[in-house]
Design a protein around this motif. Structure first.
Motif, PDB file in Angstrom:
ATOM      1  N   ASP A 131     -17.199  36.848  -3.955  1.00 28.75           N
ATOM      2  CA  ASP A 131     -16.423  35.636  -3.163  1.00 28.75           C
ATOM      3  C   ASP A 131     -17.410  34.642  -2.610  1.00 28.75           C
ATOM      4  O   ASP A 131     -16.624  33.433  -2.421  1.00 28.75           O
ATOM      5  N   PHE A 132     -18.611  34.721  -2.896  1.00 30.36           N
ATOM      6  CA  PHE A 132     -19.686  33.774  -2.311  1.00 30.36           C
ATOM      7  C   PHE A 132     -20.333  33.378  -3.519  1.00 30.36           C
ATOM      8  O   PHE A 132     -21.520  32.851  -3.390  1.00 30.36           O
ATOM      9  N   ASN A 133     -19.597  33.343  -4.797  1.00 32.32           N
ATOM     10  CA  ASN A 133     -20.205  32.731  -6.016  1.00 32.32           C
ATOM     11  C   ASN A 133     -21.599  33.080  -6.401  1.00 32.32           C
ATOM     12  O   ASN A 133     -22.195  32.719  -6.904  1.00 32.32           O
ATOM     13  N   GLU A 157      -5.344  33.769  -1.659  1.00 31.92           N
ATOM     14  CA  GLU A 157      -6.491  33.311  -1.958  1.00 31.92           C
ATOM     15  C   GLU A 157      -7.264  33.566  -3.175  1.00 31.92           C
ATOM     16  O   GLU A 157      -8.419  34.093  -3.413  1.00 31.92           O
ATOM     17  N   ASN A 158      -6.481  33.278  -4.086  1.00 31.75           N
ATOM     18  CA  ASN A 158      -7.019  33.300  -5.454  1.00 31.75           C
ATOM     19  C   ASN A 158      -7.558  32.061  -6.118  1.00 31.75           C
ATOM     20  O   ASN A 158      -6.982  31.239  -5.780  1.00 31.75           O
ATOM     21  N   ASN A 168      -1.562  29.598  -0.350  1.00 31.16           N
ATOM     22  CA  ASN A 168      -2.678  29.234  -0.679  1.00 31.16           C
ATOM     23  C   ASN A 168      -2.625  28.487  -2.162  1.00 31.16           C
ATOM     24  O   ASN A 168      -3.525  27.759  -2.511  1.00 31.16           O
ATOM     25  N   SER A 188      -6.661  30.291  11.349  1.00 29.77           N
ATOM     26  CA  SER A 188      -7.836  29.701  10.789  1.00 29.77           C
ATOM     27  C   SER A 188      -7.827  28.536   9.765  1.00 29.77           C
ATOM     28  O   SER A 188      -8.791  28.030   9.140  1.00 29.77           O
ATOM     29  N   CYS A 189      -6.310  28.058   9.514  1.00 30.30           N
ATOM     30  CA  CYS A 189      -6.210  26.806   8.919  1.00 30.30           C
ATOM     31  C   CYS A 189      -5.744  25.611  10.006  1.00 30.30           C
ATOM     32  O   CYS A 189      -5.583  24.441   9.487  1.00 30.30           O
ATOM     33  N   PRO A 198     -19.332  24.749   8.026  1.00 28.85           N
ATOM     34  CA  PRO A 198     -20.500  25.485   7.789  1.00 28.85           C
ATOM     35  C   PRO A 198     -21.589  24.839   7.267  1.00 28.85           C
ATOM     36  O   PRO A 198     -22.952  25.623   7.532  1.00 28.85           O
ATOM     37  N   PHE A 199     -21.527  23.903   6.611  1.00 28.73           N
ATOM     38  CA  PHE A 199     -22.679  23.376   6.107  1.00 28.73           C
ATOM     39  C   PHE A 199     -23.339  22.128   6.857  1.00 28.73           C
ATOM     40  O   PHE A 199     -24.294  21.447   6.557  1.00 28.73           O
ATOM     41  N   GLY A 244     -18.604  25.085  -1.715  1.00 27.84           N
ATOM     42  CA  GLY A 244     -19.174  26.441  -2.102  1.00 27.84           C
ATOM     43  C   GLY A 244     -20.381  26.540  -2.856  1.00 27.84           C
ATOM     44  O   GLY A 244     -21.053  27.572  -2.689  1.00 27.84           O
ATOM     45  N   ARG A 299     -15.369  32.243   2.170  1.00 32.97           N
ATOM     46  CA  ARG A 299     -14.744  32.533   0.707  1.00 32.97           C
ATOM     47  C   ARG A 299     -14.354  30.809   0.344  1.00 32.97           C
ATOM     48  O   ARG A 299     -14.065  30.101   1.231  1.00 32.97           O
ATOM     49  N   SER A 300     -14.621  30.732  -0.985  1.00 33.92           N
ATOM     50  CA  SER A 300     -14.239  29.423  -1.575  1.00 33.92           C
ATOM     51  C   SER A 300     -13.097  28.743  -1.062  1.00 33.92           C
ATOM     52  O   SER A 300     -12.824  27.621  -0.913  1.00 33.92           O
ATOM     53  N   TYR A 301     -11.832  29.691  -1.307  1.00 30.40           N
ATOM     54  CA  TYR A 301     -10.563  29.065  -0.679  1.00 30.40           C
ATOM     55  C   TYR A 301     -10.599  28.431   0.536  1.00 30.40           C
ATOM     56  O   TYR A 301      -9.905  27.458   0.831  1.00 30.40           O
ATOM     57  N   ARG A 302     -11.434  29.093   1.379  1.00 26.36           N
ATOM     58  CA  ARG A 302     -11.290  28.492   2.827  1.00 26.36           C
ATOM     59  C   ARG A 302     -12.072  27.128   2.753  1.00 26.36           C
ATOM     60  O   ARG A 302     -11.712  26.211   3.690  1.00 26.36           O
ATOM     61  N   LYS A 303     -13.118  27.224   2.125  1.00 25.18           N
ATOM     62  CA  LYS A 303     -14.041  25.860   1.891  1.00 25.18           C
ATOM     63  C   LYS A 303     -12.966  24.776   1.565  1.00 25.18           C
ATOM     64  O   LYS A 303     -13.177  23.739   1.999  1.00 25.18           O
TER      65      LYS A 303
END
Lengths: 579, 324
Positions: free
Chosen positions: A89-91, A173-174, A201, A305-306, A358-359, B137, B178-182
């Protein structure tokens, strides 16, 4: 009594209990853990269980083969499958790693032609597979894809076109190729069985009129989660056609036109008396939010969360949601917003706070330890937390777990790696010591911040019910991981990244890995030789190393170890080395 | 203040920061926008107006401070005075990456950029410089402060920022979002009530316009106007029902005594200025650049109170006064 006679009596006693009766009883058993226990009692119970089972949950698609599954369980109607390691999920897992559903579908088509439900998590699914699925199972009712990849909206179109009895379509979330929204228009005009529809999504526009008609004729629709292209003006038209809705995911909540449309919205929400779950609300503003209030009285789960809410409007909303048990928010609500959670939601059991940026390490935004503390004072039943923050203290965590000792899931993410307690500059060891000592029911733990081996000593010593542990940028030496592997008796999943654990640590778990589902170690200090030793000692484990381009030959960059009765993978791509 | 990272909303911009840093000015100039030439100065102390000819050089010399300073401005809500931006920018910015007090150096020390490492170039500051947009991501630990990359062995000192690990050139995926969230946050970053993305359709360019104190936003299609004058008169019509001081807080239209000319006065006078956010997430005054350049770079607009606009740039304010 002579022994021969006694045996005959015993044998007869057992066989007078017909298997059919036993099966009838066992059919009521739903929990797969209970079923597992039942199957171990004796041969006849094993058989009764396997014939009566209709749902199978395979937590690691490579731990068993489709053939083995179909041989054991002949009457399956519903399958749940999980594929890739969670860190994908986090690459952290390269693409084309595997976990393709194809071979499973082929087996299902042959052995389970009456298959009704398929729920996949982190699997690779192609459009061809989706079409094959749509055409192979006339009774197919429910498809749920979570965090999967490999398909496009063409595959969804095939499902919509051919699955005449579809009741559930949940595409969450795909990583899919969203080519167009026309898939929704593929539901035939006489199709009316849908009860669950989640396309939140997806990013392309669907034909709104088609959606409206679909909602209209699916009289049993209970769950509707639309994507953000559905506007606030369109929403009421859907709501009035779905009076039985219990779960709603809105589209955009941005009000672009003056007040006249607001009343329509308010009326629509007034009628949503059955809602227990609400999500979506992207682009929500303070102005449009109050329209929701009438629908919030019975909400138990709110996913914001959105929705980038500020603390003021968030607090006002919470006043209307006294029954909340689960709450997901963005950190735009800040500590003040979390104070409002503490004040208004005494029944809260689950809180997830996601970071907006987050970044961006600007610490002026987001939540801090005070917000978390405030929630813990007000919500004593809190048992699940996922908290992203930039600063934390040991004292704060100690207070929190003292207030809420019932945590079963404690996932704290201090976003800057190796960050110490910002007040004392000490490592965060004492925080997690408090967590594992106070929360005896703890099943899942994710640690962060500056942590020495001491944290892992505590975990190994106190976390007797721990099943899942996630570790990143932590620990000082092999000893840390050894403590965990030597302690935690119920450990099932251990995922580690960027920690100074090496071969000694890896090999200390030799006896443990077969009782676990899997181990993931990436960017640690494990070498290929260490992995080879593990593979040699434990033939029933699959020891896989993912080699990354340009890395040192002897380093095992990413290691994935899991128990399996299927033997080594036959579909491994070139970058996955099975040792 | 930490280093805002430069992110591509959609793509996976893999180019290391130094390349981006030097490409950036050339992108602009070669792209014909020549934004460099029109940039309001936020140079280092000692430099006056932007050196138009040596735009690229100026940026190189400064390392990243130019873009970074402007983002500093944005992040702080455009409230910092010009001189603050400069002071915050000069020494501290470049070297600590936090551009703020020492207390923040702890945070700044753990800079993680999606770009991976560059050596000690660019004054030791690694990482993108523009905006505070979302990463798609890609994450990776970067160096702090000119520490030369070494093999990954985070020591267990109390000050982890001094022992940041070696850079990785590849995806790291931290924090674990998770990528979709980003991606969903990237395309709809929640900055106050506004959306930063101008919707591009075929032949239309919608941008959102907000006015301080107005209860909701409006959207305008920039392609339907040919000049600033057309735009401003359209905006006047749109917002003439809102004037702070005339209406209640809910923007109840009160047209008594309010005419278009009055609004013009408001806009051009001392109460309000029309500003826009450009591609670099900087707030600029509307009217400074040629119309085409404006429509190309405008993401959204805001009618803000003049008192807030003072932080934009004195020269811009001068221009504003000259218009009166």
């Amino acid at each position: 009594m002579d022994p021969e006679r006694k045996k005959v009596v015993e044998r007869v006693a057992v066989s007078t209990f017909p298997d059919e009766v036993l099966e009838r009883v066992l059919v009521q058993l739903k929990s797969h853990k209970d079923r597992s226990s039942v199957s171990l009692v004796c041969h006849s119970w094993y058989d009764a269980e396997r014939f009566s089972r209709t749902h199978v949950f395979i937590a690691n698609c490579y731990s068993v083969t489709p053939e083995i599954v179909s041989r054991r369980f002949p009457n399956i109607r519903s399958v749940s499958l999980k594929g890739k390691p969670r860190f994908s999920d986090f690459n952290l897992v390269p693409p084309n790693w595997g976990a393709n559903i194809r071979s499973w579908l082929v087996m299902f088509a042959a052995k389970y032609p009456f298959l009704e439900e398929l729920r996949l998590k982190r699997m690779t699914v192609t459009d061809e597979s989706l079409e094959f699925l749509a055409l192979s199972f006339p009774n197919f009712k429910a498809l749920s894809l979570f965090s999967c990849d490999g398909f496009s909206t063409d595959g969804l179109a095939a499902i919509a076109t051919h699955c005449k009895n579809l009741a559930e379509l949940d595409i969450q979330e795909n990583d899919l190729n969203d080519k167009s929204g026309s898939w929704l228009s593929c539901f035939p005009e006489n199709f009316s069985s849908l009860e669950v529809l989640n396309f939140a999504n997806l990013s392309n526009d669907v034909n709104f009129e088609a959606l409206e008609r679909l909602v209209s004729r699916c009289k049993s629709l209970k769950v509707l989660k639309v994507n953000r292209n559905i506007t606030l003006e369109q929403l009421p038209r859907l709501l009035i056609r779905a009076p039985l809705l219990t779960e709603l995911g809105t589209g955009s909540f941005l009000q672009e036109h003056p007040a006249c449309q607001y009343s329509e919205l308010e009326n629509a929400f007034n009628k949503c008396m059955n809602l227990n779950t609400l999500s979506g609300l992207s682009e929500v503003t303070a102005l449009s939010l109050p329209a929701l209030y009438p629908a919030c009285a019975n909400l138990t789960f709110m996913n914001l969360s959105c929705a980038a809410l500020q603390s003021g409007e968030f607090a006002k909303l919470l006043v209307h949601c006294p029954c909340l048990r689960r709450l997901w928010v963005l950190d735009t609500v800040e500590d003040k917003g979390l104070e409002a959670v503490g004040s208004n939601c005494p029944l809260l059991e689950e809180l997830r706070v996601f970071p907006t940026d987050p970044f961006d390490e600007d610490t002026f935004h987001g939540v801090t330890e005070s917000g978390f503390i405030a929630v813990s004072y007000g919500c004593r039943r809190l048992s699940y937390v996922l908290y992203f923050c930039r600063q934390m203290t040991n004292a704060a965590v100690a207070t929190i777990v003292q207030n809420c000792p019932d945590f079963t899931h404690f996932r704290l993410c201090i976003m800057n790696p190796w960050q110490p307690d910002y007040q004392t500059n000490e490592p965060m060891d004492e925080a997690f010591c408090a967590v594992v000592k106070s929360c005896t029911k703890l099943q899942r733990l994710a640690v962060s911040g500056l942590l020495t081996d001491l944290t892992f000593e505590y975990i190994g010593k106190y976390a007797k019910n721990l099943e899942t542990l996630s570790v990143a940028f932590a620990g000082s030496s092999d000893w840390g991981m050894q403590c965990v592997l030597g302690g935690c008796p119920k450990l099932r999943k251990l995922e580690i990244r960027d920690c100074p654990f090496g071969n000694a640590a890896l090999l200390s778990g030799l006896d443990k890995y077969e009782s676990m589902r899997s181990l993931w170690m990436s960017d640690c200090k494990v070498t290929m030789n260490g992995c080879r030793v593990l593979a040699k000692e434990m033939p029933r484990l699959n020891v896989e190393v993912i080699k990354v381009d340009g890395s040192n030959e002897s380093q095992a960059d990413k290691v994935y170890v899991y128990r399996s009765v299927a033997g080594p993978r036959r579909d491994a791509p070139p970058f996955v080395l099975t040792l | 203040m930490s280093v805002p990272l430069e992110h591509d909303y959609i793509g996976l911009s893999e180019a290391p920061p130094s390349m981006e840093g030097s490409e950036r000015p050339s992108e602009r100039t070669s792209g014909g926008l020549n934004l460099k030439a029109t940039e309001l100065r936020l140079g280092l102390p000692g430099s006056d107006s932007p050196e138009r000819d040596k735009g690229m050089v100026a940026e190189d010399k400064a390392g990243y401070p130019l873009g970074v300073l402007k983002s500093l401005l944005v992040v702080s809500g455009a409230k910092r005075g010009f001189s603050d931006a400069i002071d915050g920018g000069s020494g501290k910015w470049v070297f600590s990456g936090s551009g703020g007090s020492e207390a923040e150096s702890g945070k700044g020390g753990n800079l993680f950029s999606p770009r991976g490492v560059n050596g000690a170039g660019k004054g030791g500051l690694v990482g993108g410089s523009e905006g505070a947009n979302q990463n798609t991501g890609l994450g990776g630990p970067i160096l702090k402060d000119g520490v030369v990359p070494q093999s990954p062995k985070p020591s267990q000192e109390k000050k982890p920022q001094l022992s940041a690990p070696a850079a990785k050139a590849q995806v790291v995926g931290w924090p674990p979002i998770r990528s979709y969230r980003k991606n969903s946050m990237a395309s709809h970053p929640p900055k106050n009530d506004d959306d930063t993305e101008g919707k591009l359709g075929s032949g239309c360019l919608y941008v959102k316009v907000s006015m301080d104190g107005a209860p909701y936003l409006r959207k305008v299609d920039l392609k339907t106007y040919g000049s600033y004058r057309e735009l401003s008169s359209a905006l006047e019509k749109m917002f003439s029902c809102f004037t702070i001081g005339q209406c209640g807080s809910h923007g109840v239209p009160s047209r008594d005594g309010l005419s278009e000319s009055r609004l013009m006065d408001l806009l051009h006078g001392s109460e309000y200025v029309l500003t826009y956010e450009d591609k670099d997430s900087d707030w600029m005054l509307v009217g400074d650049v040629p119309w085409e350049m404006f429509t190309d770079s405008c993401k959204r607009m805001r009618i803000m109170k003049s008192s807030e606009a003072i932080g934009l740039a004195p020269r811009a304010m001068e221009k504003c006064k000259n218009r009166n």
